[in-house]
Write an enzyme that holds these catalytic residues in place. Structure first.
Site, short mmCIF file in Angstrom:
data_model
loop_
_atom_site.label_atom_id
_atom_site.label_comp_id
_atom_site.label_asym_id
_atom_site.label_seq_id
_atom_site.Cartn_x
_atom_site.Cartn_y
_atom_site.Cartn_z
N GLN A 35 0.86 -1.20 0.00
CA GLN A 35 0.00 0.00 0.00
C GLN A 35 0.89 1.24 0.00
OE1 GLN A 35 -2.18 -1.01 3.58
NE2 GLN A 35 -0.23 -1.63 4.48
N ASP A 90 0.28 0.39 13.36
CA ASP A 90 0.69 1.67 13.97
C ASP A 90 1.06 1.48 15.45
OD1 ASP A 90 -2.77 2.33 13.60
OD2 ASP A 90 -1.82 1.62 15.43
N ASP A 160 -7.25 -5.66 14.23
CA ASP A 160 -7.13 -4.22 14.02
C ASP A 160 -6.69 -4.00 12.57
OD1 ASP A 160 -4.90 -1.64 15.41
OD2 ASP A 160 -6.63 -1.53 14.05
N1 SAM Z 1 -7.42 1.74 12.71
C1 SAM Z 1 -7.38 1.37 11.32
C2 SAM Z 1 -8.76 1.12 10.76
O1 SAM Z 1 -9.69 0.89 11.54
O2 SAM Z 1 -8.87 1.16 9.52
C3 SAM Z 1 -6.50 0.15 11.17
C4 SAM Z 1 -5.10 0.49 11.54
S1 SAM Z 1 -3.85 -0.64 11.15
C5 SAM Z 1 -2.72 0.46 10.46
C6 SAM Z 1 -4.46 -1.60 9.82
C7 SAM Z 1 -3.39 -2.56 9.36
O3 SAM Z 1 -3.95 -3.78 8.87
C8 SAM Z 1 -2.54 -2.02 8.20
O4 SAM Z 1 -1.25 -1.68 8.68
C9 SAM Z 1 -2.50 -3.18 7.19
O5 SAM Z 1 -1.21 -3.37 6.61
C10 SAM Z 1 -2.92 -4.34 8.05
N2 SAM Z 1 -3.43 -5.51 7.33
C11 SAM Z 1 -4.32 -5.53 6.31
N3 SAM Z 1 -4.54 -6.80 5.91
C12 SAM Z 1 -3.77 -7.61 6.72
C13 SAM Z 1 -3.56 -9.02 6.81
N4 SAM Z 1 -4.18 -9.88 5.98
N5 SAM Z 1 -2.70 -9.49 7.76
C14 SAM Z 1 -2.08 -8.62 8.61
N6 SAM Z 1 -2.23 -7.27 8.57
C15 SAM Z 1 -3.07 -6.78 7.63
#
Ligand code: SAM
Length: 280
Positions: A35, A90, A160
């Site tokens: 991303q 984060d 999350d």
């Molecule tokens: N608070 C945010 C929201 O509600 O949209 C989410 C924050 S956190 C940064 C979301 C994280 O999920 C991202 O860093 C992303 O890379 C991660 N993510 C997405 N798909 C994933 C997967 N299949 N396995 C692990 N992490 C994943």
């Protein structure tokens, strides 16, 4: 864009609405394998991180989300020790979890190391627990991780994640919840960010149905404000194998969470109660 100041705008897909934050500088812009990570200085929300153009975290309001994604579940469990966070790059949720001294280990499985590296550089206040000896930061797909997790490995799983698109889509599906069920102990709990009650009630309903079909007997969707997310109103859905205990008293410092907030967050307004009780 105005000459002296610029605005970051996220258009809320399909809603004919958007959020704009006045930004004073762009301090990071990186395309990872997964991303685009952008970080801005804003006029009134501190720093802002976006992933693929969508708000992820701001200095000013992230505490609400990170506290509500962690303390209700931790305090509802009688004695959680081993926690899995999927996503959470984060590190705000990790910080809240590790405030609880009874937690002995947290595996945080974040797909994109770039998110955590950027958070460590630009959101250091969220990353103060990253070197806690109980924290195990893993960079992998949470779907693969849960499938290779042994039965009854965790007391609590926190999802999350980003929105249900791309690599996160699989984190909102029946098969994934079934794998989480198997990886949880008998008193285990799962909590997943479940998007906006105003915009995404159908998604919340399908998540709850899939969690129930996966074996989770009791579900509770908690509602809370989240100023910079679509609609400004957000949710997290708690799933339990058995009944939900009364929460233990909170003995850690919080800014938003309290026992009163916990109780009121679980009260669904009539429109949502009707929607979430519909069979699909
Ligand atoms: N608070 C945010 C929201 O509600 O949209 C989410 C924050 S956190 C940064 C979301 C994280 O999920 C991202 O860093 C992303 O890379 C991660 N993510 C997405 N798909 C994933 C997967 N299949 N396995 C692990 N992490 C994943």
């Amino acid at each position: 864009m105005t000459l002296d100041k610029t605005w970051y705008t996220e258009k809320w897909q399909g809603q004919g609405a958007a959020i704009s934050l006045r930004v004073t500088d762009k301090i990071h812009d990186e395309q990872t394998d997964y991303q685009r990570i952008e970080i801005y200085e804003t006029e009134s929300f501190g720093r802002l991180m976006t992933l693929d153009g969508l708000v992820m975290v701001t200095d000013r309001d992230n505490f609400i989300y990170h506290e509500m994604m962690t303390h209700p579940a931790i305090l509802t469990h009688p004695n959680p020790k081993k926690v899995l966070i999927i996503g959470g790059g984060d590190c705000g949720a990790l910080k809240e979890v590790l405030k609880h001294k009874n937690i002995v280990r947290v595996d945080q499985v974040e797909l994109d190391a770039g998110v955590t590296r950027a958070a460590e550089k630009f959101f250091p206040a969220l990353c103060t627990s990253n070197n806690d000896t109980r924290a195990n930061l893993v960079f992998d797909d949470g779907i693969k991780w849960i499938q290779k997790s042994a039965a009854a490995s965790y007391d609590l799983i926190i999802i999350d994640s980003t929105d249900p698109v791309g690599p996160a889509a699989g984190l909102f599906e029946h098969g994934f919840y079934r794998a989480c069920f198997a990886a949880l102990t008998d008193e285990g709990l799962l909590i997943a960010q479940s998007e906006s009650p105003l915009f995404h009630d159908a998604l919340i309903n399908s998540m709850r149905q899939d969690m129930n079909k996966s074996g989770f007997e009791t579900l509770s969707t908690l509602l809370f404000p989240q100023c910079t997310y679509p609609s400004g109103w957000w949710s997290a859905t708690l799933a339990s194998k058995g009944s939900l205990n009364q929460p233990r008293t909170c003995d850690v410092d919080t800014l938003y969470y309290s026992s009163g907030i916990h109780e009121s967050a679980q009260v669904l307004p009539p429109f949502l109660k009707r929607k979430l009780e519909q069979k699909i």
